[in-house]
Design an enzyme around this catalytic site. Structure first.
Site, PDB file in Angstrom:
ATOM      1  CB  CYS B 420      -4.806   2.216   1.585  1.00  0.00           C
ATOM      2  SG  CYS B 420      -6.275   3.202   1.852  1.00  0.00           S
ATOM      3  CG  HIS B 464      -7.976  -0.910   1.264  1.00  0.00           C
ATOM      4  ND1 HIS B 464      -6.903  -0.420   1.963  1.00  0.00           N
ATOM      5  CD2 HIS B 464      -7.493  -1.920   0.478  1.00  0.00           C
ATOM      6  CE1 HIS B 464      -5.818  -1.080   1.609  1.00  0.00           C
ATOM      7  NE2 HIS B 464      -6.143  -2.007   0.698  1.00  0.00           N
ATOM      8  CG  ASP B 480      -3.954  -3.931  -1.018  1.00  0.00           C
ATOM      9  OD1 ASP B 480      -3.385  -2.816  -1.023  1.00  0.00           O
ATOM     10  OD2 ASP B 480      -4.883  -4.243  -0.246  1.00  0.00           O
TER      11      ASP B 480
END
Lengths: 315, 661
Positions: B420, B464, B480
C-alpha cells in the site's frame, strides 16, 4: 527480681497458681516486629511504584502481600492463644549451677502450635512445637547465686510464627521454685574424725585398708599406690581405689567443729563433707544450730541434710 | 520435641527454599534481562548452593566488593547508564543475587525474601499479561514458604507443611486483595515522571513512511486497538482508521508536516463542534476505542472524526493527537461521520505549496508521465492514474523488490510490485506532479469483529496507507490506489489479498479456522483482562461503583467503604480461624462425656490419668456384653479427636453410637 521495664510492667501476667495458667485472650499482646515494619516499607514502595507506573498487577501483588501480612497477625495470635502453661518441680541444684525450670506448654484448642518460645527476662529463648492436643516441655535455665529457694521469675512466652511480621507475647508467673543447695567448698579437707572412730583406733574410717570399697575420681594427694592403673589403662580416667575399715561407724558433721572464716564458709565446708560422705556411702549425721539430723544414709537423708544447709539462717 | 537455641541460623533446608524462590523470580525476568545478567545471577545462586553443600567458606568482602563494582560497570555499559527502567531493574536483580553470597543469618534471609517479593513485582513493568499474572503466584508462594521455614528456628519443617501454610495464607488474603483492588482510590496521573525507556519496544504507526515501513508493520499480529461500536459496525470499506497525515516528501521518506504538530493549525474543538472546514451529513457512528500503548501521540479514529476525547486535539489535517504520548492502554470515546466535505471552500496558499511540494531532479519518467496528463481536469487525472494501476500489470505483494535512487520511476515502470505505501506514495507523487494537491494518509484499514464479545480487533497487520486529493468544490477526497490494484484488500482485508505463501502473521491468515476461533476466544479473554484488570483506573472504578450501588462515589466514600469491608472480612476470618474447630471439638467431647456418664452409672468411672484407650480395655473387661460397642465408641472418639478435618456426618454417627449404648 522483677525486671519488667518501662510500660511493659503494666501488662497483665497470667498466674499459674493454683491451676495451670491459660493464656486466654486477655493475656496476649501483639505488636509488629522490626521485620514487620520493614515489610510495610517495602509494600509502601510497591504501592507507590504501582501508582506511578499505573501497574494494575502491581496493585494486585501489593494488596495480596498486605492482606497476607494482616492475616498472619491473626495466625500469630492464635498460635499462642489458649496455651495452658504448667511447670514441673525443678530438681535441686548447687549454687552457681543453672537451675532448670521445665515449662509445660499444652494445647487446649485442638491445633498444632509452632515455634512457641519461652524465656526468663534477659535470657535466650528456647523454642518448641506442640502437636494437636499435645504438650511440650520447654527447659529454661536460670543461673543461681545464693543457696535457698529460687523462685521462678516471670516467664515470657512468645511466638512470631508463621511469617515473623508480628510478635505475640504473654507473661506467666510460674508457681515453681528451685532448691539451691550451698556451693560446696572446693578445697578438700578430710572428713572430720568422730569420737567412735577414735575409739576404734583408726584415724579415718573412710580410708581404711581392709576392704576394697569402690572407686572414686583421683584427687591430688592420693597415694599412687591406690590409683587403679588397670582402670586408667582402659581409658576410664584416673581412679583411686577406696578401702574401708571394718568398723562402720557414724560420722558426725558438726557446725561447731567445722573450720571456716565465716558462717557461709562453714556451710560450704559442711556441704562438701555431706557430698563426700554420701559419695562414700557413709552413715553420717548433721548438726547445725537449731537442727540436728540423726545419723542415716541414702538419697533422702542426703537431700535432707543439703536442704537444711541451704535454708540455714546464718546471720 | 526437639529444642534448639534460637541463635541458630537457618539451615541448608531453608537455603534450598531460598534458592528455589530466587530461581523462580529470575525466571520472571529472564526475558527482559541481558543474557549475561541472568547467567551471572544463576552463577551466584549456584555458588551459594555449593558453599552450603560442600561446606566452603563464604566469600569475603574483599572478593565481593570488586565483583559488585564489576557488575555495576557491566550494567552501565550494556544498558548505557544506570538510571533507566531496564538498567535499574537489572542492577537491583544482580545486587540481590550478590546479597545471596553473604546470606547466612535469619536476618539476611528475611531481607533477601522481602527484596525477592519486590523484584518479582517489578516484572510487571515489562509484562502484565494473564500468563505473567498467573506465573507470579509461583515466586510469591515459594518466597512465603521460605519465610515460614525461616521463622521456625527449631529444626526443619516438612516441605508440604511449608507449601500448605504459604498457600493458605495467600488464599485467605485473596478477599482482602480484591476489596483493596476494587476500592483503593486510584490516581488519574502518575506521581512523577517515569524513565524514558519505560516504554521502549512498543509498535505502531510512525510519523514518517519510507517504502517498506508499513509492509514490515503488516508482519506483526499484535493488536493495535479494539473498538466497541454503539449500534451496528460500519461496512468494511468504510473502516479507514485515520492516523498520521504525511505531506512532505524528500525522495525517500514521507514525513508529517512539522507545522501541524508544533501547535500551529491545531484546533481545540469542543464537544459536538466540528473541526474547521469539515461539513458532515448523515448519521454519525459512535464508538469507544481501547488503544494499545504505542508511545506516539496518534489517537486512531474513523474518517472523519466529528467528536474527540476531551484530552485530545485535532490538527488542520484532521489528525487527532493526545497531549502526551500514549504509554498506557488508553480508552476513549469518539464519533465519526462517513459523509463529509473537507475544506471545499479552498486551500490557503501555504497549504497549496505544501501539498504540491516535490523533491527536485528526481524521477524524470514519472514527472514526464504526469506532465502528459496536465491538460485534463483534476477528476480525470485521478481516474487516469487509477486506470493505469488497474490495467497495467501491477502486483500487490508484501515482499516488494528494492528500489533505487529514483524510487517512483523504478516502481511505476520497472518492478510494479508493491504494498500500500508504494501505491499511495506513487499516486500522490503523480498527482502533485500533475498539479493536483495531494497527501498520504496512514492508519489502519479494516478490523475483525470478535463474535465472542462483539467488539472489533484492529491489528498492526491492518496498517494501511492511502491518499487524499483536493478537488475543486469537493475538498479533500479519499482515494485508495491500492484498491485499484487489489480490491480485495479493501473489501476483505490483507489476508485475502496476498498469496498464502507470503509471510503474514499466522493469525491474520484465513487457513486455520479452528485456530482462529480459539484465538478470537482468547482475544476476548484478553480484552476483558485489559478492560477490567489492567485498565482499571479511576474512571472504571467510579463506573463500576455506580453500577453496583447506583451512587456516585467520592474518594472519601471509597476510603470509608474500604475500611468497612476490610474490617468485616477480617472479623469473618477471625471467627472462622478462632472458633470453628473449638465448637466441633467441644461437641465431640460432650458426646464422649455422655458415654462416660452412662458407664459410671454402671459403676465404672474413668480415672483421672487414664487415657481413653486404657479405660476402654478396662471397661471391656468389666462389661464384656458391651465390649464391641465400647471399642467402637473409643475408636470413633480417638479418630475424631485427632482428625485434621471433622465432618458433621462423622459427629452424627459418633453420637448415634453413644446413644445406642
Amino acid at each position: 527480681m522483677s525486671s519488667a521495664k518501662g510500660w511493659k510492667k503494666w501488662l497483665r501476667v497470667a498466674r499459674g497458681n493454683p491451676a495451670p495458667a491459660t493464656l486466654s485472650s486477655r493475656y496476649i499482646y501483639i505488636l509488629p516486629t522490626r521485620y514487620g515494619v520493614l515489610f510495610a516499607c517495602i509494600l509502601l514502595g510497591l504501592l507507590i511504584g504501582s501508582i506511578n507506573y499505573a501497574l494494575s498487577l502491581g496493585f494486585v501483588v501489593t494488596f495480596l502481600l498486605a492482606g497476607m501480612a494482616v492475616i498472619s497477625m491473626l495466625h500469630t495470635w492464635r498460635n499462642l492463644a489458649y496455651l495452658v502453661i504448667d511447670s514441673r518441680k525443678p530438681a535441686p541444684v548447687f549454687a552457681t549451677e543453672d537451675a532448670v525450670f521445665e515449662v509445660i506448654a499444652k494445647d487446649s484448642r485442638q491445633r498444632a502450635r509452632f515455634s512457641i518460645a519461652a524465656h526468663f527476662d534477659d535470657t535466650i529463648p528456647t523454642y518448641a512445637d506442640i502437636v494437636t492436643a499435645g504438650e511440650s516441655p520447654i527447659r529454661l535455665l536460670l543461673p543461681t547465686e545464693k543457696r535457698g529457694w529460687l523462685k521462678a521469675e516471670r516467664v515470657t512466652l512468645f511466638t512470631e510464627f508463621p511469617l515473623g511480621l508480628f510478635y505475640a507475647w504473654s507473661y506467666v508467673a510460674l508457681d515453681a521454685r528451685c532448691m539451691v543447695y550451698p556451693k560446696p567448698a572446693t578445697h578438700h579437707l578430710p572428713l572430720p574424725a568422730s569420737p567412735d572412730q577414735g575409739a576404734a583406733g583408726v584415724l579415718n574410717s573412710s580410708s581404711g585398708d581392709d576392704d576394697f570399697a569402690g572407686h572414686r575420681a583421683y584427687q591430688l594427694g592420693d597415694s599412687p599406690k591406690r590409683v587403679d592403673w588397670k582402670a586408667s589403662s582402659r581409658e576410664q580416667g584416673l581412679l583411686t581405689k577406696q578401702f574401708q575399715g571394718e568398723a562402720q561407724s557414724t560420722l558426725w558433721l558438726d557446725w561447731v567443729a567445722t573450720p571456716g572464716a565465716d558462717n557461709e564458709q562453714r556451710i560450704s565446708q559442711l556441704t562438701r563433707w555431706v557430698l563426700d560422705a554420701h559419695g562414700l556411702k557413709h552413715t553420717y549425721s548433721l548438726r547445725i544450730p537449731g537442727i540436728e539430723i540423726s545419723p542415716n544414709n541414702g538419697e533422702p537423708h542426703y537431700h535432707r541434710c543439703l536442704e537444711a544447709l541451704a535454708l540455714m539462717d546464718a546471720t | 520435641m526437639a529444642q534448639i537455641k534460637s541463635t541458630h541460623n537457618p539451615g541448608n533446608h531453608d537455603l534450598y527454599w531460598l534458592i528455589a524462590s530466587f530461581a523462580s523470580v529470575l525466571a520472571l525476568h529472564v526475558a527482559y534481562l541481558h543474557n549475561w545478567v541472568s547467567l551471572v545471577m544463576a552463577g551466584f545462586a549456584g555458588w551459594r548452593l555449593m558453599v552450603a553443600r560442600n561446606g566452603w567458606v563464604m566469600p569475603r568482602l574483599a572478593i565481593l566488593i570488586p565483583i559488585t563494582l564489576a557488575a555495576a560497570i557491566g550494567i552501565a555499559v550494556s544498558y548505557h547508564g544506570l538510571f533507566g527502567r531496564d538498567a535499574s531493574v537489572a542492577l537491583f536483580a544482580i545486587m540481590l543475587s550478590l546479597k545471596l553470597m553473604e546470606t547466612h543469618t535469619q536476618r539476611d534471609y528475611i531481607i533477601v525474601i522481602f527484596l525477592g517479593y519486590f523484584l518479582a513485582a517489578n516484572a510487571f513493568l515489562f509484562n502484565q499479561s494473564i500468563a505473567m499474572g498467573i506465573f507470579m503466584a509461583v515466586p510469591i508462594t515459594l518466597l512465603t514458604a521460605t519465610l515460614v521455614g525461616v521463622n521456625h528456628p527449631n529444626g526443619a519443617l516438612d516441605w508440604r507443611f511449608k507449601a500448605k501454610t504459604a498457600s493458605m495464607l495467600l488464599t485467605q488474603a485473596l478477599p482482602l486483595m480484591l476489596i483493596f483492588f476494587v476500592l483503593f482510590p486510584r490516581l488519574p496521573q502518575p506521581l512523577w515522571g517515569v524513565p524514558q525507556d519505560a516504554y521502549s519496544g512498543m509498535t505502531g504507526l510512525s510519523d514518517n513512511m519510507a517504502l517498506g515501513n508499513i509492509s514490515k508493520l503488516s508482519l506483526s499480529g499484535a493488536t493495535a486497538f479494539r473498538v466497541e461500536f454503539q449500534g451496528k459496525p460500519p461496512a468494511k470499506n468504510q473502516l479507514y482508521w485515520r492516523g498520521p497525515v504525511l505531506t512532505t516528501y524528500d525522495g525517500r521518506t514521507w514525513r508529517i508536516n512539522s507545522y501541524s504538530i508544533n501547535g500551529i493549525g491545531i484546533n481545540n474543538i469542543q464537544k459536538d463542534q466540528l473541526p474547521e472546514g469539515l461539513v458532515t451529513t448523515g448519521t454519525v457512528s459512535k464508538y469507544t476505542v481501547t488503544l494499545e500503548p504505542h508511545n506516539k501521540q496518534w489517537l486512531l479514529m474513523l474518517d472523519m472524526p466529528t467528536a474527540i476525547p476531551p484530552e485530545a486535539m485535532i490538527t488542520a489535517e484532521l489528525q487527532v493527537i493526545s497531549k502526551e504520548p500514549v504509554r498506557t492502554r488508553m480508552r476513549y470515546e469518539a464519533s465519526s461521520s462517513f459523509n463529509y466535505t473537507l475544506q471545499a471552500a479552498g486551500l490557503s496558499e501555504r497549504e497549496q505549496r505544501i501539498d504540491l511540494q516535490l523533491p527536485k531532479n528526481r524521477n524524470p519518467k514519472t514527472l514526464a508521465l504526469a506532465e502528459s496528463w496536465k491538460n485534463q481536469s483534476p477528476e480525470n487525472i485521478v481516474n487516469t492514474a487509477l486506470k493505469m494501476y488497474r490495467e497495467e500489470p501491477f502486483v500487490y505483494t508484501l515482499s516488494p523488490p528494492p528500489l533505487g535512487e529514483n524510487a517512483m520511476d523504478d516502481f511505476l515502470f520497472t518492478t510494479r510490485r508493491g504494498f500500500c505505501e508504494h501505491y499511495s506514495s506513487s499516486f500522490v507523487y503523480l498527482m502533485r506532479a500533475a498539479g493536483v494537491p495531494a497527501r498520504v494518509v496512514t492508519g489502519y484499514l479494516g478490523g475483525e469483529i470478535n463474535p465472542n464479545d462483539n467488539y472489533m480487533i484492529v491489528r498492526q497487520s491492518d496498517a494501511h496507507a492511502w491518499a487524499e486529493v483536493w478537488l475543486q468544490n469537493r475538498g479533500w477526497v479519499r482515494i485508495d490506489p491500492t484498491g485499484a490494484v487489489s480490491p480485495d484488500r479493501i473489501e476483505l482485508g490483507v489476508a485475502e489479498s496476498v498469496n498464502d505463501s507470503e509471510a503474514l502473521p499466522l493469525l491474520s491468515r484465513r487457513d486455520y479456522p479452528l485456530l482462529r476461533k480459539l484465538y478470537l476466544q482468547w482475544d476476548a479473554v484478553n480484552n476483558g483482562w485489559n478492560q477490567w484488570v489492567l485498565g482499571y483506573n479511576q474512571d472504571r472504578q467510579l463506573q463500576l461503583l455506580r453500577y453496583l450501588t447506583g451512587n456516585n462515589f467520592s474518594w472519601q466514600d471509597l476510603v470509608i467503604a474500604l475500611f468497612a469491608l476490610v474490617t468485616a472480612s477480617l472479623l469473618a476470618l477471625s471467627y472462622f480461624l478462632l472458633r470453628s474447630q473449638k465448637i466441633r471439638r467441644d461437641a465431640i467431647q460432650k458426646i464422649y462425656d455422655q458415654f462416660l456418664n452412662k458407664l459410671s452409672k454402671a459403676g465404672l468411672t474413668r480415672y483421672k490419668q487414664e487415657g481413653p484407650v486404657d479405660f476402654s480395655s478396662r471397661a471391656v473387661r468389666r462389661l464384656p456384653a458391651q465390649a464391641k460397642l465400647i471399642v467402637q465408641i473409643t475408636d470413633a472418639y480417638t479418630q475424631l479427636r485427632y482428625a485434621s478435618k471433622i465432618s458433621p456426618a462423622a459427629i452424627k454417627a459418633f453420637k448415634e453410637l453413644v446413644n445406642s449404648l
